[in-house]
Design a protein around this motif. Structure first.
Motif, mmCIF file in Angstrom:
data_model
loop_
_atom_site.group_PDB
_atom_site.id
_atom_site.type_symbol
_atom_site.label_atom_id
_atom_site.label_comp_id
_atom_site.label_asym_id
_atom_site.label_seq_id
_atom_site.Cartn_x
_atom_site.Cartn_y
_atom_site.Cartn_z
ATOM 1 N N SER A 52 0.819 -1.205 0.000
ATOM 2 C CA SER A 52 0.000 0.000 0.000
ATOM 3 C C SER A 52 0.856 1.259 0.000
ATOM 4 N N GLY A 53 0.724 2.055 -1.028
ATOM 5 C CA GLY A 53 1.432 3.320 -1.092
ATOM 6 C C GLY A 53 2.863 3.241 -1.558
ATOM 7 N N THR A 60 0.299 3.150 -10.007
ATOM 8 C CA THR A 60 -0.701 3.109 -11.075
ATOM 9 C C THR A 60 -0.330 2.129 -12.173
ATOM 10 N N GLY A 61 0.727 1.366 -11.962
ATOM 11 C CA GLY A 61 1.128 0.366 -12.941
ATOM 12 C C GLY A 61 2.265 0.775 -13.859
ATOM 13 N N ILE A 109 6.638 -6.464 -15.514
ATOM 14 C CA ILE A 109 6.259 -6.446 -14.107
ATOM 15 C C ILE A 109 4.839 -5.918 -13.986
ATOM 16 N N SER A 110 4.093 -6.489 -13.040
ATOM 17 C CA SER A 110 2.735 -6.018 -12.805
ATOM 18 C C SER A 110 2.377 -6.239 -11.346
ATOM 19 N N ARG A 111 1.292 -5.625 -10.928
ATOM 20 C CA ARG A 111 0.862 -5.771 -9.541
ATOM 21 C C ARG A 111 -0.653 -5.926 -9.467
#
Length: 114
Positions: free
Chosen positions: A30-31, A54-55, A69-71
């Motif tokens: 988070s953050g 924001t990606g 890479i992604s989240r």
């Protein structure tokens, strides 16, 4: 307390693909921008890729165009899709915040060899 758990590594031939996952404890991500790092026995830990809140993604030159890479913030997970793997990608891969690190996980071994 385990805060990050990396998985998905393995043995793959040159040119192959792997998808790494990093499951984090709640609020770790988070953050924070999140990053993947890698380390070989002879080298210091190297920053491989970073994904912003924001990606937006950034990569070290050696993996640009091959890694993604992604989240998934809802699942508290970070991914690293690795394509066109090379022998020089062989390393233990770790994930962590991009700064204000939490305790490092065990990492996941990626071995690229024929």
């Amino acid at each position: 307390q385990v805060q990050v758990v990396e998985s998905g590594g393995g043995l793959v031939q040159p040119g192959g693909s792997l998808r790494l996952s990093c499951k984090t404890s709640s609020n770790i991500m988070s953050g924070y921008p999140m990053s993947w790092y890698r380390q070989t026995p002879r080298n210091q830990r190297e920053l491989v890729a970073t994904v912003g809140l924001t990606g937006y993604a950034q990569y070290t030159d050696s993996v640009q165009g091959r890694f993604i890479i992604s989240r998934d913030n809802a699942e508290s997970t970070v991914f690293l899709q690795m394509n066109s793997l090379k022998s020089e990608d062989t390393a233990v891969y770790y994930c962590n915040r991009n700064f204000d690190y939490v305790t490092w996980g065990q990492g996941t071994q990626v071995t690229v060899s024929s």
